[in-house]
Design an enzyme around this catalytic site. Structure first.
Site, PDB file in Angstrom:
ATOM      1  CE  LYS A 113      -4.159  -1.913   2.199  1.00 47.60           C
ATOM      2  NZ  LYS A 113      -5.108  -1.550   3.480  1.00 47.60           N
ATOM      3  CE  LYS A 199      -5.398  -8.230  -1.755  1.00 44.71           C
ATOM      4  NZ  LYS A 199      -5.332  -8.131  -0.192  1.00 44.71           N
ATOM      5  CE  LYS A 202     -13.824  -3.906   0.531  1.00 42.92           C
ATOM      6  NZ  LYS A 202     -13.621  -3.680   1.994  1.00 42.92           N
TER       7      LYS A 202
HETATM    8  P1  AMP Z   1     -10.756  -5.676   3.054  1.00 46.26           P
HETATM    9  O1  AMP Z   1     -11.406  -5.492   1.648  1.00 46.26           O
HETATM   10  O2  AMP Z   1      -9.264  -5.795   2.682  1.00 46.26           O
HETATM   11  O3  AMP Z   1     -11.338  -5.165   4.354  1.00 46.26           O
HETATM   12  O4  AMP Z   1     -10.866  -7.456   3.396  1.00 46.26           O
HETATM   13  C1  AMP Z   1     -12.074  -8.038   4.158  1.00 46.26           C
HETATM   14  C2  AMP Z   1     -12.183  -9.424   4.154  1.00 46.26           C
HETATM   15  O5  AMP Z   1     -11.975  -9.940   2.844  1.00 46.26           O
HETATM   16  C3  AMP Z   1     -10.737 -10.005   4.699  1.00 46.26           C
HETATM   17  O6  AMP Z   1     -11.079 -11.111   5.406  1.00 46.26           O
HETATM   18  C4  AMP Z   1      -9.767 -10.270   3.306  1.00 46.26           C
HETATM   19  O7  AMP Z   1      -9.024 -11.260   3.817  1.00 46.26           O
HETATM   20  C5  AMP Z   1     -10.934 -10.637   2.474  1.00 46.26           C
HETATM   21  N1  AMP Z   1     -10.479 -10.709   1.408  1.00 46.26           N
HETATM   22  C6  AMP Z   1     -10.139  -9.563   0.609  1.00 46.26           C
HETATM   23  N2  AMP Z   1     -10.029  -9.828  -0.854  1.00 46.26           N
HETATM   24  C7  AMP Z   1      -9.866 -10.970  -0.835  1.00 46.26           C
HETATM   25  C8  AMP Z   1      -9.626 -11.791  -2.176  1.00 46.26           C
HETATM   26  N3  AMP Z   1      -9.319 -11.348  -3.191  1.00 46.26           N
HETATM   27  N4  AMP Z   1      -9.959 -13.247  -2.035  1.00 46.26           N
HETATM   28  C9  AMP Z   1     -10.223 -13.826  -0.855  1.00 46.26           C
HETATM   29  N5  AMP Z   1     -10.535 -12.850   0.244  1.00 46.26           N
HETATM   30  C10 AMP Z   1     -10.367 -11.514   0.167  1.00 46.26           C
END
Ligand code: AMP
Ligand code: TRP
Length: 336
Positions: A113, A199, A202
């Site tokens: 990041k 991956k 967002k």
């Molecule tokens: P975040 O969007 O960073 O707040 O992530 C929220 C949850 O979604 C966390 O448990 C991450 O590990 C999971 N997560 C985010 N992106 C992925 C992805 N591409 N594949 C699987 N899990 C994800």
């Protein structure tokens, strides 16, 4: 015997996508009846990168509503907003003072990041995992269900707790409980639609790289139609030279509810032209009930507010008790 406890959270930055759903929230829903669960919208984490104050509150409500829409059941789970429970910030400060700086500088997500932020890296971005450790440790959870990308942060959380216990507790009476990550193999790493080696995220500027839970059927079909594939005919899992193929088949498997074996057999002779509409159809069908429920929840703002108020009360009771314990161990005292 009382149930074991689960805690997890998602940041209110933008919309939730299939990675968030398949890697995290769907797993929360599946296991929730066996545990006492706390699911948090981590809005303090959302300001570790530049954010828009005009949308923060609305984004926070969106995520809370999506938790309900995805099937979080208030009979088993509490939903609350991180910034509503002051103990998160306060414990983060205390943990900051016992966390070695180089532990934070080693975090993969920070490095990734920070590169994207260029000159504009806040101290909060470096400190992000300490706040996450506070989120977790306050609730003394047994399990923390997350996607693969959070594994290192969970290990750090355990290291911080162990260090605090070592410095301020005794082996017989640890101050903080060490949590365990719960990372399911399937869906733990959903990849981008435009690059099967990265991956789904967002923060990817390419909207076509992800399917959001609130995308319309048309948008879903369009994104799948345009997604990256390869020129090989016949679709197979687990070929390291075909990351897109593996990702799309995995999505099809998880969204259709079929077994991997059944999908492998079904798709072994298919070309992309035949497969893509099938994938679009299962994605649309899987998201339809979530979108309907989301709309129902958003139409009842008062209900959502009452869910968050109740969630906060329950969370606060637990969090304040842990915070009190930590402060006492560190030598703080306050007349009652
Ligand atoms: P975040 O969007 O960073 O707040 O992530 C929220 C949850 O979604 C966390 O448990 C991450 O590990 C999971 N997560 C985010 N992106 C992925 C992805 N591409 N594949 C699987 N899990 C994800
Ligand atoms: N860092 C997590 C992510 O990006 C979000 C998060 C913050 C979290 N606090 C948490 C996840 C506590 C689990 C538990 O996915």
């Amino acid at each position: 015997m009382s149930k074991q406890r689960v805690l997890s959270g998602v940041q209110p930055t933008g919309n939730l996508h299939l990675g968030n759903y398949l890697g995290a929230i769907r797993n929360w829903v599946e296991i929730q009846s066996q545990y006492d669960n706390y699911f948090c919208v981590v809005d303090l984490h959302a300001i570790t990168v530049p954010h828009n104050p005009a949308t923060l509150a609305a984004d926070t409500y969106t995520i809370a509503a999506l938790y309900l829409a995805c099937g979080i059941d208030l009979n088993y789970s509490s939903i609350f907003v991180q910034s509503h429970v002051c103990a998160h910030s306060e414990l983060a400060w205390l943990l900051n003072c016992i966390t070695p700086l180089n532990w934070l500088q080693d975090m993969i997500q920070f490095k990734e990041k920070a590169v994207k932020q260029g000159e504009n890296v806040s101290a909060g971005l470096l400190d992000y995992p300490v706040l996450m450790a506070a989120d977790i440790l306050l609730y003394e959870p047994d399990k923390v269900p997350v996607g693969e990308d959070q594994k290192q942060h969970l290990e750090l959380t355990r290291d911080i707790a162990a260090r605090l216990n070592h410095q301020f507790g005794s082996p017989e009476v640890p101050v903080l409980k060490l949590p365990n990550p719960l990372i399911r193999k399937e869906g733990a790493r959903v990849m981008s639609l435009t690059d099967g080696t990265r991956k789904m995220s967002k923060s990817d500027p390419a909207e076509g790289s992800r399917i959001n839970l609130l995308d319309s059927p048309d948008e879903i079909a369009k994104k799948i139609k345009r997604c990256k594939t390869d020129p090989v005919r016949g679709l197979t899992f687990d070929d390291p030279n075909r990351p897109e193929c593996n990702n799309l088949l995995t999505l099809y498997t998880l969204l259709s509810g079929k077994t991997k074996e059944a999908v492998a057999a079904e798709c072994q002779d298919m070309g992309w032209g035949q497969f893509k509409p099938l994938l679009a159809e299962v994605a649309v069908e899987a998201l339809k009930p979530i979108q309907q429920k989301y709309k129902d929840v958003m139409d009842e703002r008062g209900y959502l507010e009452s869910v968050l108020r109740e969630g906060r009360q329950k969370a606060e009771a637990h969090a304040n008790e842990t915070l009190r314990k930590v402060k006492a161990a560190l030598g703080y005292s306050m007349p009652v």
